[in-house]
Design a protein around this motif. Sequence first.
Motif, PDB file in Angstrom:
ATOM      1  N   THR A  57       0.700  -0.994   0.038  1.00 27.98           N
ATOM      2  CA  THR A  57      -0.241   0.101   0.041  1.00 27.98           C
ATOM      3  C   THR A  57       0.753   1.198  -0.107  1.00 27.98           C
ATOM      4  O   THR A  57       0.646   2.015  -0.730  1.00 27.98           O
ATOM      5  N   VAL A  81      -7.046   9.745  -8.216  1.00 23.92           N
ATOM      6  CA  VAL A  81      -7.221   8.638  -7.231  1.00 23.92           C
ATOM      7  C   VAL A  81      -8.848   8.899  -6.707  1.00 23.92           C
ATOM      8  O   VAL A  81      -9.626  10.030  -6.967  1.00 23.92           O
ATOM      9  N   HIS A  91     -11.191   8.445  -3.439  1.00 27.18           N
ATOM     10  CA  HIS A  91     -11.580   8.347  -1.996  1.00 27.18           C
ATOM     11  C   HIS A  91     -13.213   7.791  -1.952  1.00 27.18           C
ATOM     12  O   HIS A  91     -14.032   8.308  -2.477  1.00 27.18           O
ATOM     13  N   HIS A 146      -6.218   3.185   3.540  1.00 30.18           N
ATOM     14  CA  HIS A 146      -7.178   2.208   3.047  1.00 30.18           C
ATOM     15  C   HIS A 146      -8.483   2.836   2.336  1.00 30.18           C
ATOM     16  O   HIS A 146      -9.261   2.185   1.611  1.00 30.18           O
ATOM     17  N   SER A 162      -7.423   4.622  -3.205  1.00 26.91           N
ATOM     18  CA  SER A 162      -7.061   3.791  -4.261  1.00 26.91           C
ATOM     19  C   SER A 162      -6.837   4.725  -5.640  1.00 26.91           C
ATOM     20  O   SER A 162      -7.449   5.682  -5.790  1.00 26.91           O
ATOM     21  N   LYS A 163      -5.942   4.235  -6.500  1.00 23.63           N
ATOM     22  CA  LYS A 163      -5.694   4.802  -7.892  1.00 23.63           C
ATOM     23  C   LYS A 163      -6.823   4.536  -8.769  1.00 23.63           C
ATOM     24  O   LYS A 163      -7.452   3.563  -8.537  1.00 23.63           O
ATOM     25  N   TYR A 164      -7.337   5.646  -9.490  1.00 21.64           N
ATOM     26  CA  TYR A 164      -8.429   5.432 -10.211  1.00 21.64           C
ATOM     27  C   TYR A 164      -8.164   4.557 -11.572  1.00 21.64           C
ATOM     28  O   TYR A 164      -7.214   4.702 -12.163  1.00 21.64           O
ATOM     29  N   THR A 165      -9.419   3.629 -11.792  1.00 25.68           N
ATOM     30  CA  THR A 165      -8.851   2.776 -12.784  1.00 25.68           C
ATOM     31  C   THR A 165     -10.353   2.927 -13.640  1.00 25.68           C
ATOM     32  O   THR A 165     -11.567   2.867 -13.208  1.00 25.68           O
TER      33      THR A 165
END
Length: 623
Positions: free
Chosen positions: A438, A451, A453, A495, A498-501
């Motif tokens: 992480t 990113v 949230h 936690h 996260s990285k945007y996909t």
Amino acid sequence: MNLQVLLGLYQNDIRLKQIAAGISLPDPRVRIYLDNLRGSAINFIATAVWQLSDANHVFILNDKEEAAYFHNDLEHLTNALDICYFPDSFKKTGGFSELNSSHVMLRTEALTKFSSEKVHKKVLVTYPEALFERVVNPKTLSGNMISIKVGENLKVEQLMEKFVGLGFRREDFVYEPGQFAMRGGILDIYSFGNEHPYRIELFGDEVDSIRIFNPETQLSERKLLQVSILPNIETKFETKEKISLLDYLPANTVIWAKDFDFTYGRLGKLETDLPDKIEIGTVAVDHEEEWLKELTREDFESPERWLSQLKSRHLIEWYNHSLEKITGDTITASLQFATEEQPVFNRQFDMLIQDLKKRCDQSCTAFIFAENTKQLERLRSIFEDLNAEINFTPVPTSISKGFIDHEKNVVCYTDHQIFQRYHKYKVKQAYTRGKALTIRALKELQPGDYVTHIDHGVGVYSGLQKIEVNGNLQEAIRIIYRDNDVLYVNINSLHKISKYTGKEGSPPRVNKLGSDAWEKLKNKTKKQVKDIASDLIRLYAKRKASQGFAFSPDSYLQTELEASFFYEDTPDQSKATADLKRDMESPSPMDRLVCGDVGFGKTEVAIRAAFKAVGDSKQVAVL
């Protein structure tokens, strides 16, 4: 009879009691041969002597793999915490160009446990390449050890300067040994003498609490009252501060070796090859960690010096008869045992049953060792299916090799040898890069990356920034939202990010802080998921009402097949197999897809299902 009773048979052996009594006295120096020990019998002997005496013990095996298996056996038989594995420092055995940081930590941990003259009942397992490297002397090690305890007042700035002087690097957060981080009233430090880093919480200058925490999750695992911070013992200290391992060990340490002559010869070979391996004064570097060290011949042990130090110790040899040859000393005792290797059964259970029946008829007690209790259950199931009344004691722990002891009338077999499965040793890894996944992923983010949230939606990562919270500076992640709104996220809340996909080539729409758009999108997504779930429930209800073919429960052949696989099932494989069998044995039609990455064991699950189908006279299609 259980494992403790079995170990008790060896503790009550008068010969082992005499060894324990002999090594408890400083003089005369004992010189003992242990003959005819096969399989893991030596580990039972060693465990008994360790339990009967207060001495420390060093076991020298011929190579890294033998030492690791021996170490595992001792750990499993004793459940002791002070059984140390002492490897060489380098990534490639016999090569001196790159340090192995996990091995450095294991060496540091072992040396710390042996650093006092009052130490007793400690065990160290090693091999010639590890002995070849000299170690920092205990006085210097203790002098460079930083102790911190709860309730103590710290001068934080001076302490951090001391960390830097010992070779630690200041980082935003710690995930590897040799790092420390200061965020407000929290000091994180990753010592070279512990598997996980420490988190020290301060109330002003006073130490309020000390915890061990997981570098991946950043969550605390348990509280401590005191810790000792250790530097990198392989790079921090000068050559003149180093001594032989035998000089380092307390006087009450007994040296055991599989083959003293081999160890002596291997040290000589390493010394001879040294000029070919490195040029004196060149740099050995761990390219990933940027640890630098200059090597000279004095960093390594000479066989002559090692041999002269060896003579001052109690010595025990269990494989070769070379003690008298290399030391010139008279042998105190040569003890004969009556053991033999576990027979090879080639997965032929008829042979195994005949052998165990023959041993039982000879008044032997049978023990079968297996790390996985399921293997023991499978064995018992196979015996029942074959109508074989075999009495054996299941032992839910592993040893590397089975053996038969004719004096004690015991048979100790291992499941992996019965089923010809690969048995891999396990050595504690000081740390792995996966533990810091992480944090490492965060460090790989570049300003401008998108990113997500979980509470506020999609934003733009803008780097790390120190902010003041209640008068203390803390590290936070800076995320930019629409209209240049800024959100600061404490790194303890990683936690939530996260990285945007999303679709390649199309940038996402950045959310606005305080807007209900993100919440509406989440609710809309939840509703769509519920609609899909409702459709699936209706489909499954129709399928449940229809009639299919119920396969039979596992047969003896199915159990034998599964027990014969080369590797132990992973937890995910076990769960997938259990779910699949439950579906097959149900009268309802099965609809199941097994998914997994390449090499994760899908084929083994499929073979089990195919075998079960063929066993009930059904066809299997393999595409």
